[in-house]
Scaffold this motif. Structure first.
Motif, PDB file in Angstrom:
ATOM      1  N   GLU A 507      26.573  29.018  44.175  1.00  0.00           N
ATOM      2  CA  GLU A 507      27.942  28.922  43.667  1.00  0.00           C
ATOM      3  C   GLU A 507      28.008  29.323  42.198  1.00  0.00           C
ATOM      4  O   GLU A 507      28.962  29.979  41.753  1.00  0.00           O
ATOM      5  N   THR A 508      26.993  28.950  41.429  1.00  0.00           N
ATOM      6  CA  THR A 508      26.964  29.279  40.005  1.00  0.00           C
ATOM      7  C   THR A 508      26.841  30.788  39.811  1.00  0.00           C
ATOM      8  O   THR A 508      25.964  31.429  40.395  1.00  0.00           O
ATOM      9  N   GLY A 509      27.731  31.345  39.020  1.00  0.00           N
ATOM     10  CA  GLY A 509      27.690  32.768  38.721  1.00  0.00           C
ATOM     11  C   GLY A 509      28.386  33.651  39.728  1.00  0.00           C
ATOM     12  O   GLY A 509      28.405  34.875  39.570  1.00  0.00           O
ATOM     13  N   ALA A 510      28.961  33.057  40.778  1.00  0.00           N
ATOM     14  CA  ALA A 510      29.653  33.864  41.792  1.00  0.00           C
ATOM     15  C   ALA A 510      30.812  34.630  41.171  1.00  0.00           C
ATOM     16  O   ALA A 510      31.458  34.157  40.230  1.00  0.00           O
ATOM     17  N   LYS A 511      31.079  35.800  41.677  1.00  0.00           N
ATOM     18  CA  LYS A 511      32.116  36.679  41.151  1.00  0.00           C
ATOM     19  C   LYS A 511      33.244  36.818  42.168  1.00  0.00           C
ATOM     20  O   LYS A 511      33.006  37.040  43.361  1.00  0.00           O
ATOM     21  N   VAL A 512      34.483  36.718  41.688  1.00  0.00           N
ATOM     22  CA  VAL A 512      35.658  36.960  42.516  1.00  0.00           C
ATOM     23  C   VAL A 512      36.292  38.262  42.059  1.00  0.00           C
ATOM     24  O   VAL A 512      36.390  38.531  40.854  1.00  0.00           O
ATOM     25  N   PHE A 513      36.709  39.093  43.009  1.00  0.00           N
ATOM     26  CA  PHE A 513      37.314  40.369  42.650  1.00  0.00           C
ATOM     27  C   PHE A 513      38.531  40.646  43.531  1.00  0.00           C
ATOM     28  O   PHE A 513      38.704  40.072  44.606  1.00  0.00           O
ATOM     29  N   SER A 514      39.384  41.548  43.034  1.00  0.00           N
ATOM     30  CA  SER A 514      40.557  41.982  43.787  1.00  0.00           C
ATOM     31  C   SER A 514      40.596  43.495  43.790  1.00  0.00           C
ATOM     32  O   SER A 514      39.911  44.160  43.009  1.00  0.00           O
ATOM     33  N   PHE A 515      41.427  44.054  44.686  1.00  0.00           N
ATOM     34  CA  PHE A 515      41.538  45.501  44.787  1.00  0.00           C
ATOM     35  C   PHE A 515      42.812  45.847  45.545  1.00  0.00           C
ATOM     36  O   PHE A 515      43.428  44.999  46.204  1.00  0.00           O
TER      37      PHE A 515
END
Length: 530
Positions: A507-515
């Motif tokens: 969970e630590t450092g996870a990245k969320v992105f959109s497009f």
């Protein structure tokens, strides 16, 4: 089971991902900041964020708005364990053509810790977390039937499975409950006694959901009082499953043979199908179109089993065998004119193309270390996924998009790995497939999604769009990367990527992105979470 548009894609993805192991993180974007203002209009995208042991992942829920792509709005944290989710969509309904258009996100219904909750997907300037509604349930497990009302999404209804006396989901004493939406946003949760619903019934004129199919009757909730229509009166065998359903018909099984239900405004007409053709209790859906239902039977479920594919005429109820053979049918899907089967055998695997019209078929014979599946779209362009080196330490992957008319390859993705499905912008109630867009990762390899390329393919326009690069070495070093993405209806998509280490998604450092699925290089990473 209802044949949802995503049915066969989910089956194929589950099958092949199980062969591949798991595998995304990194970047930044616009100046969204950490302020506490919220978008005033437009629709949020959503993503489930996984963490924990890969054998028992836990999921949280987050939103991102396309006008503020740097901000992640955390709706549920992973430790609360979101177990299932459905998009409630609105759209313009054309009853004469049995379809919707201009579908848009309306709300999200989801299950967390046994509680069914909903949250609007349309922004209104308020914190989306403050708009969550709860059914105050404690036993819900997963959605089993969905009745999305596109013209009036606040009237949508769902059936969920519920934990029984043992408190466990997925056991023999599971029950069912009905979930209702309301214009106020409030959720209703009603445990159901007796027989469980098997599928939804739609109004054949308005396309709105109007009732449930039960083992021995159909109950229409859109009448006052509710109308019960008897279908199978004892001693006749009760219906055990609904393989597939359109706006005015359903293919059903009683565990011994298939039958066809046809619906009009107030009646249900049952037509028995040839027992010599449809006998058996292991029937599985393939799909349907305006003329026919298609299903397969694979009794024995071994590499030496005999399978058969049948076509059921809807206007003049009858069943014929289209094709048969030996092996284990792993994936089946229906295109416009063809049915595709992935069949596993002892000596070889096969990809079989069967003509819907007359059963004429062509077979590609493959080594047992190679597996190829087809995920169909609403038109004649489909996703073909090939895995070679199955069972080895370093399998390889390729995705092609093919034209079913001439079997020609239109676009190829080296190291191709499916990401997820894009919810359709239109829904055809008279065909089993409405999807037109696919999300795929390229360069999937030894570090799974690490530094993979995210791309979208539109089977309607026959165009591919490179969206961006997923995180990898710069964020997670040499560790494998786990990633997932979802999108639609509309063009907004979301995803997340995280380090996979020691059998756990971190969970630590996870990245969320959109497009935006239609805009090149539109992938953006969030920089704040609130």
């Amino acid at each position: 089971m209802t044949l949802h548009p995503r049915h066969h894609a989910a089956a194929a993805t589950a099958l092949l991902i199980s062969l591949a192991g798991c595998g995304g993180g990194g970047g930044g974007d616009d100046a969204g900041g950490s302020d506490q203002t919220f978008p005033a209009s437009g629709a949020y995208g959503w993503v489930l964020k996984a963490s924990g042991a890969t054998s028992a992942l836990k999921y949280g829920l987050s939103f991102v708005h396309p006008s503020k792509t740097s901000a992640e709005y955390v709706i549920e944290v992973a430790r609360d364990v979101v177990s299932d989710v459905r998009v409630v969509a609105s759209g313009t309904v054309d009853g004469a053509r049995q379809r919707t258009s201009a579908n848009q996100p309306y709300a999200l219904v989801y299950i967390v810790g046994g509680d069914v909750r909903s949250v609007p997907l349309t922004a209104n300037g308020a914190d989306p977390k403050l708009r969550i509604q709860s059914a105050q349930s404690t036993s819900a497990c997963e959605f089993t039937i969905e009745g999305n009302d596109y013209a009036a999404p606040q009237n949508s209804r769902y059936i969920v499975s519920t934990a029984g006396a043992d408190g466990q989901c997925g056991s023999t004493d599971d029950g069912r409950a009905e979930v209702t939406l309301a214009a106020s946003g409030a959720l209703g949760f009603t445990p159901l006694a007796g027989d469980a619903p098997l599928d939804v019934v739609r109004d054949p004129v308005t396309m709105a959901p109007r009732g449930w199919i039960y083992p021995r009757n159909v109950v229409l909730w859109n009448t006052a009082p509710a109308t019960t229509i008897a279908t199978r009166t004892a001693p006749a065998a009760a219906i055990t499953s609904v393989l597939a359903s359109s706006h005015n018909a359903a293919l059903v099984s009683d565990g011994a043979r298939l039958a066809l239900f046809n619906f009009d405004a107030a009646t249900v007409t049952e037509s028995a199908l040839d027992a010599a053709v449809t006998a058996g209790d292991g029937w599985q859906p393939i799909g349907f179109d305006g003329d026919n239902f298609y299903a397969f039977d694979n009794p024995g479920s071994t590499f030496t089993s005999t399978w058969k594919v049948v076509k059921i005429n809807r206007a003049n109820p009858s069943a014929v065998v289209l094709a048969s053979g030996s092996g284990l049918v792993a994936v089946a899907s229906a295109g416009r004119d063809l049915i595709y089967l992935t069949v596993l055998g002892q000596a070889n695997n096969q990809l079989i193309r069967i003509a819907k019209s007359d059963g004429t078929n062509a077979t590609a014979s493959l080594p047992t270390t190679t597996l190829t599946t087809i995920l169909t779209s609403a038109n004649t362009v489909h996703q073909r996924w090939t895995v070679t080196g199955v069972g080895s330490a370093s399998p390889s992957y390729t995705i092609d998009f093919i034209d079913e008319v001439n079997n020609a390859t239109l676009f190829s993705v080296a190291g191709g790995f499916p990401m997820n499905l894009v919810e359709a912008n239109a829904r055809n109630f008279n065909a089993s497939e409405s999807r037109t867009k696919f999300l795929v990762a390229g360069n999937y390899g030894s570090r799974a999604y690490g530094d993979a390329t995210l791309a979208a393919y539109d089977s309607e326009t026959r165009a591919a769009t490179t969206l961006g690069t997923l995180p990898g070495t710069a964020d997670f070093g040499s560790d494998p990367v786990f990633a997932a993405a979802s999108g639609g209806p509309g063009n907004t998509g979301l995803g997340f990527a995280a380090r996979s280490s020691g059998g756990n998604v971190q969970e630590t450092g996870a990245k969320v992105f959109s497009f935006d699925v239609g805009v090149a290089n539109s992938l953006r990473f969030t920089t704040t979470a609130q």
